[in-house]
Design a protein around this motif. Sequence first.
Motif, PDB file in Angstrom:
ATOM      1  N   UNK A 199       0.853  -1.191   0.000  1.00  0.00           N
ATOM      2  CA  UNK A 199       0.000   0.000   0.000  1.00  0.00           C
ATOM      3  C   UNK A 199       0.889   1.241   0.000  1.00  0.00           C
ATOM      4  N   UNK A 200       0.545   2.225  -0.842  1.00  0.00           N
ATOM      5  CA  UNK A 200       1.283   3.486  -0.935  1.00  0.00           C
ATOM      6  C   UNK A 200       0.285   4.637  -0.908  1.00  0.00           C
ATOM      7  N   UNK A 201       0.540   5.599  -0.031  1.00  0.00           N
ATOM      8  CA  UNK A 201      -0.293   6.795   0.067  1.00  0.00           C
ATOM      9  C   UNK A 201       0.613   8.017   0.023  1.00  0.00           C
ATOM     10  N   UNK A 202       0.251   9.012  -0.809  1.00  0.00           N
ATOM     11  CA  UNK A 202       1.063  10.222  -0.970  1.00  0.00           C
ATOM     12  C   UNK A 202       0.190  11.462  -0.863  1.00  0.00           C
ATOM     13  N   UNK A 203       0.694  12.441  -0.117  1.00  0.00           N
ATOM     14  CA  UNK A 203       0.024  13.736   0.004  1.00  0.00           C
ATOM     15  C   UNK A 203       1.102  14.798   0.190  1.00  0.00           C
ATOM     16  N   UNK A 204       1.887  15.033  -0.851  1.00  0.00           N
ATOM     17  CA  UNK A 204       3.038  15.924  -0.774  1.00  0.00           C
ATOM     18  C   UNK A 204       2.696  17.312  -1.279  1.00  0.00           C
ATOM     19  N   UNK A 205       3.470  18.290  -0.804  1.00  0.00           N
ATOM     20  CA  UNK A 205       3.281  19.663  -1.249  1.00  0.00           C
ATOM     21  C   UNK A 205       3.552  19.790  -2.743  1.00  0.00           C
ATOM     22  N   UNK A 206       4.560  19.064  -3.202  1.00  0.00           N
ATOM     23  CA  UNK A 206       4.921  19.026  -4.623  1.00  0.00           C
ATOM     24  C   UNK A 206       5.001  17.553  -5.017  1.00  0.00           C
ATOM     25  N   UNK A 207       4.555  17.252  -6.198  1.00  0.00           N
ATOM     26  CA  UNK A 207       4.552  15.870  -6.671  1.00  0.00           C
ATOM     27  C   UNK A 207       5.965  15.288  -6.680  1.00  0.00           C
ATOM     28  N   UNK A 208       6.168  14.092  -6.110  1.00  0.00           N
ATOM     29  CA  UNK A 208       7.505  13.495  -6.135  1.00  0.00           C
ATOM     30  C   UNK A 208       7.926  13.142  -7.554  1.00  0.00           C
ATOM     31  N   UNK A 209       9.232  13.106  -7.749  1.00  0.00           N
ATOM     32  CA  UNK A 209       9.749  12.813  -9.086  1.00  0.00           C
ATOM     33  C   UNK A 209       9.553  11.333  -9.421  1.00  0.00           C
ATOM     34  N   UNK A 210       9.487  11.054 -10.713  1.00  0.00           N
ATOM     35  CA  UNK A 210       9.362   9.666 -11.159  1.00  0.00           C
ATOM     36  C   UNK A 210      10.622   8.874 -10.836  1.00  0.00           C
ATOM     37  N   UNK A 211      11.763   9.553 -10.777  1.00  0.00           N
ATOM     38  CA  UNK A 211      13.003   8.870 -10.410  1.00  0.00           C
ATOM     39  C   UNK A 211      12.929   8.350  -8.979  1.00  0.00           C
ATOM     40  N   UNK A 212      12.395   9.169  -8.079  1.00  0.00           N
ATOM     41  CA  UNK A 212      12.278   8.726  -6.684  1.00  0.00           C
ATOM     42  C   UNK A 212      11.294   7.566  -6.572  1.00  0.00           C
ATOM     43  N   UNK A 213      10.155   7.668  -7.259  1.00  0.00           N
ATOM     44  CA  UNK A 213       9.185   6.583  -7.197  1.00  0.00           C
ATOM     45  C   UNK A 213       9.736   5.301  -7.809  1.00  0.00           C
ATOM     46  N   UNK A 218      -2.997  14.108  -9.226  1.00  0.00           N
ATOM     47  CA  UNK A 218      -1.726  13.744  -9.853  1.00  0.00           C
ATOM     48  C   UNK A 218      -1.670  14.217 -11.296  1.00  0.00           C
ATOM     49  N   UNK A 219      -0.460  14.446 -11.764  1.00  0.00           N
ATOM     50  CA  UNK A 219      -0.296  14.693 -13.191  1.00  0.00           C
ATOM     51  C   UNK A 219      -0.531  13.394 -13.951  1.00  0.00           C
ATOM     52  N   UNK A 220      -0.809  13.510 -15.239  1.00  0.00           N
ATOM     53  CA  UNK A 220      -1.019  12.300 -16.026  1.00  0.00           C
ATOM     54  C   UNK A 220       0.243  11.449 -16.057  1.00  0.00           C
ATOM     55  N   UNK A 221       1.416  12.088 -16.096  1.00  0.00           N
ATOM     56  CA  UNK A 221       2.679  11.338 -16.157  1.00  0.00           C
ATOM     57  C   UNK A 221       2.871  10.493 -14.897  1.00  0.00           C
ATOM     58  N   UNK A 222       2.516  11.057 -13.736  1.00  0.00           N
ATOM     59  CA  UNK A 222       2.650  10.293 -12.491  1.00  0.00           C
ATOM     60  C   UNK A 222       1.670   9.123 -12.469  1.00  0.00           C
ATOM     61  N   UNK A 223       0.405   9.385 -12.783  1.00  0.00           N
ATOM     62  CA  UNK A 223      -0.595   8.314 -12.756  1.00  0.00           C
ATOM     63  C   UNK A 223      -0.282   7.248 -13.798  1.00  0.00           C
ATOM     64  N   UNK A 224       0.159   7.666 -14.962  1.00  0.00           N
ATOM     65  CA  UNK A 224       0.508   6.709 -16.009  1.00  0.00           C
ATOM     66  C   UNK A 224       1.691   5.846 -15.590  1.00  0.00           C
ATOM     67  N   UNK A 225       2.668   6.442 -14.907  1.00  0.00           N
ATOM     68  CA  UNK A 225       3.829   5.682 -14.421  1.00  0.00           C
ATOM     69  C   UNK A 225       3.383   4.603 -13.429  1.00  0.00           C
ATOM     70  N   UNK A 226       2.516   4.979 -12.485  1.00  0.00           N
ATOM     71  CA  UNK A 226       2.063   4.017 -11.477  1.00  0.00           C
ATOM     72  C   UNK A 226       1.235   2.903 -12.100  1.00  0.00           C
ATOM     73  N   UNK A 227       0.355   3.254 -13.036  1.00  0.00           N
ATOM     74  CA  UNK A 227      -0.492   2.246 -13.664  1.00  0.00           C
ATOM     75  C   UNK A 227       0.331   1.334 -14.564  1.00  0.00           C
ATOM     76  N   UNK A 228       1.304   1.907 -15.255  1.00  0.00           N
ATOM     77  CA  UNK A 228       2.127   1.109 -16.167  1.00  0.00           C
ATOM     78  C   UNK A 228       2.901   0.023 -15.423  1.00  0.00           C
ATOM     79  N   UNK A 229       3.402   0.352 -14.213  1.00  0.00           N
ATOM     80  CA  UNK A 229       4.243  -0.596 -13.481  1.00  0.00           C
ATOM     81  C   UNK A 229       3.477  -1.433 -12.459  1.00  0.00           C
TER      82      UNK A 229
END
Length: 428
Positions: free
Chosen positions: A251-265, A287-298
Amino acid sequence: MNVGLPHLARFGLSRSPKAVSEAISFDLAVMAKPRGFCMAAASPRVPMSGIPLEIVLHILELAHLNDNHEPDTQLLASFSLTCRSWSFHAQKLLFGQVRLHSETAYESFIFAVDRSTTRGIALGDAVRQLNVVLDDNQPTPLERVSFARAITLCPNLHEINLSVYGFNEPVRNAEHPRRTVPPFAEHVLDLIRTGPAISHLHFSNWSDNDDLIVQLLAVWPSLRSLSFTGKTPHFSPALKRCPCYPGTLEKLRMNCQVEPSLDFLGWLLHASAGANSLRGIELNREPSFHLLDFLVQHHGEQLHALSLPSCTTHKHAHAVIRCRALREFRTERAWTLPTVFRHLPEHVRHLAFGMDPSTPLQHIVELVNTKDELESVTVNVWRGDCERQLGALKMACAFRGVELRITRDICLHRALVVSPEPGGWRAY
């Protein structure tokens, strides 16, 4: 009004309610009452020795948590004062969740869980969750080494909620003060390593130090659930040279002031992707589409639970639709693209969403009528009178045997969708 089954389609209802026919027989024979018989008034029979302790303990375990999933201290205090034999068991339940926010609280805690006494060992073993606040702005702040020692005194500890606040330093010509906080010292980290393996970590970082979470992750590779809020973790050049986090998260939950980088994730979830372990993702900010797409892709193929603030763009909707193993889907705002609900998988069990008078519900009613495994629908009404819209949904849920919960409080809405299933929501 007489509504027959052939006419139910006019109301948007399926002809196949969730009901199983059973053969039932009744024996209505009346026994003759003996002459002179007088029935005594029914009264509960309590054993002379009192209620069995096992029943009392079972009642305590069922009733000791409040609506926020925290021990009801007033209730447990009443139980402990009612009977001497109940007192110790009530204290053990009270020590299931412990809050440490100052050195004074820490000193009281270590006195209670002193492992040189039988009572202290039992109370220390009862601790399952620590809620810790490290705030140097307070008069007697909790020391970090005290935090580490408290962990070592609880061998069955598996969950930590840690909040770190930086020391406020006014800065000239700056809109916001600096919130400095030093990193964890090595001897503190070494002491934490001697404690139990933690499986759930909720970390709130309200300081300017964005490397604290990396230090904690290095200490606890055993994590199954991770939640972080506040300061966004930093993917530093030093972290690039380090091995990826070895833990396999569920389980992963995120609520950051700025979206974390894809490198960190990518660094954080590398082992989870390899083991296909991630089952639930909760994003409290859009989330940005790039972040959501990264999570769904993997992780989308094995994802069972997904929570988003809203889903209003076609790109976000198509990313959600790609999660074909979803059992729980939650949004909060009053508008979500209908295509998301139309294409949820057949085995979805729990649905939660927000609405207002402008929110169409036809696609929700259709989902209730067509998803045979659906168990609950939770609706948060943000504003206005929505009774006319909710009428068809209420009728569909009643006919299909689906639990419908309606709230007008977003905090209550979030508490209601806490799920016992692996990867489901937890209350923080």
